[in-house]
Design a protein around this motif. Structure first.
Motif, PDB file in Angstrom:
ATOM      1  N   CYS A  68       0.803  -1.232   0.000  1.00  0.00           N
ATOM      2  CA  CYS A  68       0.000   0.000   0.000  1.00  0.00           C
ATOM      3  C   CYS A  68       0.834   1.280   0.000  1.00  0.00           C
ATOM      4  N   LEU A  69       2.094   1.177   0.403  1.00  0.00           N
ATOM      5  CA  LEU A  69       2.970   2.345   0.579  1.00  0.00           C
ATOM      6  C   LEU A  69       2.321   3.388   1.474  1.00  0.00           C
ATOM      7  N   CYS A  70       1.761   2.883   2.572  1.00  0.00           N
ATOM      8  CA  CYS A  70       1.100   3.737   3.539  1.00  0.00           C
ATOM      9  C   CYS A  70       1.046   3.007   4.876  1.00  0.00           C
ATOM     10  N   VAL A  71       1.287   3.754   5.963  1.00  0.00           N
ATOM     11  CA  VAL A  71       1.120   3.237   7.315  1.00  0.00           C
ATOM     12  C   VAL A  71       0.375   4.317   8.087  1.00  0.00           C
ATOM     13  N   PRO A  72      -0.747   3.985   8.722  1.00  0.00           N
ATOM     14  CA  PRO A  72      -1.507   4.997   9.459  1.00  0.00           C
ATOM     15  C   PRO A  72      -0.695   5.588  10.614  1.00  0.00           C
ATOM     16  N   PRO A  73      -1.001   6.809  11.000  1.00  0.00           N
ATOM     17  CA  PRO A  73      -0.289   7.428  12.114  1.00  0.00           C
ATOM     18  C   PRO A  73      -0.681   6.799  13.441  1.00  0.00           C
ATOM     19  N   GLY A  74       0.188   6.881  14.408  1.00  0.00           N
ATOM     20  CA  GLY A  74      -0.103   6.384  15.742  1.00  0.00           C
ATOM     21  C   GLY A  74       0.193   4.905  15.880  1.00  0.00           C
ATOM     22  N   THR A  75      -0.107   4.380  17.061  1.00  0.00           N
ATOM     23  CA  THR A  75       0.172   2.979  17.346  1.00  0.00           C
ATOM     24  C   THR A  75      -1.062   2.089  17.213  1.00  0.00           C
ATOM     25  N   TYR A  76      -2.224   2.689  17.028  1.00  0.00           N
ATOM     26  CA  TYR A  76      -3.461   1.912  16.903  1.00  0.00           C
ATOM     27  C   TYR A  76      -4.514   2.778  16.225  1.00  0.00           C
ATOM     28  N   GLY A  77      -5.379   2.159  15.445  1.00  0.00           N
ATOM     29  CA  GLY A  77      -6.476   2.884  14.805  1.00  0.00           C
ATOM     30  C   GLY A  77      -6.002   3.766  13.664  1.00  0.00           C
ATOM     31  N   ASN A  78      -6.774   4.774  13.350  1.00  0.00           N
ATOM     32  CA  ASN A  78      -6.498   5.743  12.282  1.00  0.00           C
ATOM     33  C   ASN A  78      -6.346   5.114  10.905  1.00  0.00           C
ATOM     34  N   LYS A  79      -6.866   3.904  10.716  1.00  0.00           N
ATOM     35  CA  LYS A  79      -6.690   3.213   9.447  1.00  0.00           C
ATOM     36  C   LYS A  79      -7.439   3.866   8.293  1.00  0.00           C
ATOM     37  N   GLU A  80      -8.409   4.717   8.605  1.00  0.00           N
ATOM     38  CA  GLU A  80      -9.194   5.342   7.538  1.00  0.00           C
ATOM     39  C   GLU A  80      -8.356   6.243   6.634  1.00  0.00           C
ATOM     40  N   VAL A  81      -7.186   6.682   7.101  1.00  0.00           N
ATOM     41  CA  VAL A  81      -6.341   7.530   6.263  1.00  0.00           C
ATOM     42  C   VAL A  81      -5.580   6.729   5.215  1.00  0.00           C
ATOM     43  N   CYS A  82      -5.561   5.408   5.351  1.00  0.00           N
ATOM     44  CA  CYS A  82      -4.906   4.523   4.383  1.00  0.00           C
ATOM     45  C   CYS A  82      -5.911   3.468   3.922  1.00  0.00           C
ATOM     46  N   PRO A  83      -6.733   3.771   2.929  1.00  0.00           N
ATOM     47  CA  PRO A  83      -7.784   2.830   2.514  1.00  0.00           C
ATOM     48  C   PRO A  83      -7.267   1.436   2.151  1.00  0.00           C
ATOM     49  N   CYS A  84      -6.166   1.354   1.433  1.00  0.00           N
ATOM     50  CA  CYS A  84      -5.617   0.047   1.053  1.00  0.00           C
ATOM     51  C   CYS A  84      -5.235  -0.739   2.298  1.00  0.00           C
ATOM     52  N   TYR A  85      -4.559  -0.099   3.209  1.00  0.00           N
ATOM     53  CA  TYR A  85      -4.126  -0.705   4.475  1.00  0.00           C
ATOM     54  C   TYR A  85      -5.341  -1.150   5.288  1.00  0.00           C
ATOM     55  N   ASN A  86      -6.373  -0.340   5.279  1.00  0.00           N
ATOM     56  CA  ASN A  86      -7.585  -0.616   6.043  1.00  0.00           C
ATOM     57  C   ASN A  86      -8.411  -1.740   5.437  1.00  0.00           C
ATOM     58  N   ASN A  87      -8.471  -1.833   4.132  1.00  0.00           N
ATOM     59  CA  ASN A  87      -9.380  -2.758   3.451  1.00  0.00           C
ATOM     60  C   ASN A  87      -8.769  -4.115   3.119  1.00  0.00           C
ATOM     61  N   TRP A  88      -7.478  -4.298   3.330  1.00  0.00           N
ATOM     62  CA  TRP A  88      -6.849  -5.579   3.030  1.00  0.00           C
ATOM     63  C   TRP A  88      -7.239  -6.569   4.118  1.00  0.00           C
ATOM     64  N   LYS A  89      -7.938  -7.635   3.739  1.00  0.00           N
ATOM     65  CA  LYS A  89      -8.487  -8.604   4.705  1.00  0.00           C
ATOM     66  C   LYS A  89      -7.848  -9.976   4.539  1.00  0.00           C
ATOM     67  N   THR A  90      -7.918 -10.774   5.603  1.00  0.00           N
ATOM     68  CA  THR A  90      -7.478 -12.162   5.551  1.00  0.00           C
ATOM     69  C   THR A  90      -8.600 -13.006   4.954  1.00  0.00           C
ATOM     70  N   LYS A  91      -8.342 -14.290   4.781  1.00  0.00           N
ATOM     71  CA  LYS A  91      -9.382 -15.190   4.278  1.00  0.00           C
ATOM     72  C   LYS A  91     -10.578 -15.245   5.217  1.00  0.00           C
TER      73      LYS A  91
END
Length: 98
Positions: A68-91
């Motif tokens: 994704c070439l993106c990591v959300p800020p902080g140590t937890y949460g804030n994933k909405e700023v990186c849609p690819c990072y947020n939407n990548w799911k496991t099986k």
């Protein structure tokens, strides 16, 4: 002494003007493709700094960052700023990225 003060003032003015120019130029510090691949290690180290399983967090964070070439800020949460990072799911449908 006056020359040193004038130089310091000029240098401070230049630094502030460069920061303002970045803000107005629309520099994107977060979001998909906001990082270069070499920046992933530092961002993931920061992201996983408070994780219980730091090695596991780093493994998945680096994998997600490489894609994704993106990591959300902080140590937890804030994933909405990186849609690819947020939407990548496991099986199983859970989030792949920490």
């Amino acid at each position: 002494m006056a020359n040193i003060k004038a130089f310091s003032l000029l240098l401070a003015f230049l630094v502030v003007s460069m920061l303002i120019a970045d803000v107005y130029a629309g520099v994107n510090y977060y979001g998909n493709n906001s990082l270069k691949p070499y920046q992933c290690q530092g961002r993931c180290t920061q992201r996983c700094s408070k994780a219980r399983k730091t090695h596991e967090c780093m493994f998945f964070c680096l994998k997600c960052c490489a894609t994704c070439l993106c990591v959300p800020p902080g140590t937890y949460g804030n994933k909405e700023v990186c849609p690819c990072y947020n939407n990548w799911k496991t099986k199983r449908g859970t989030s792949k990225c920490p």
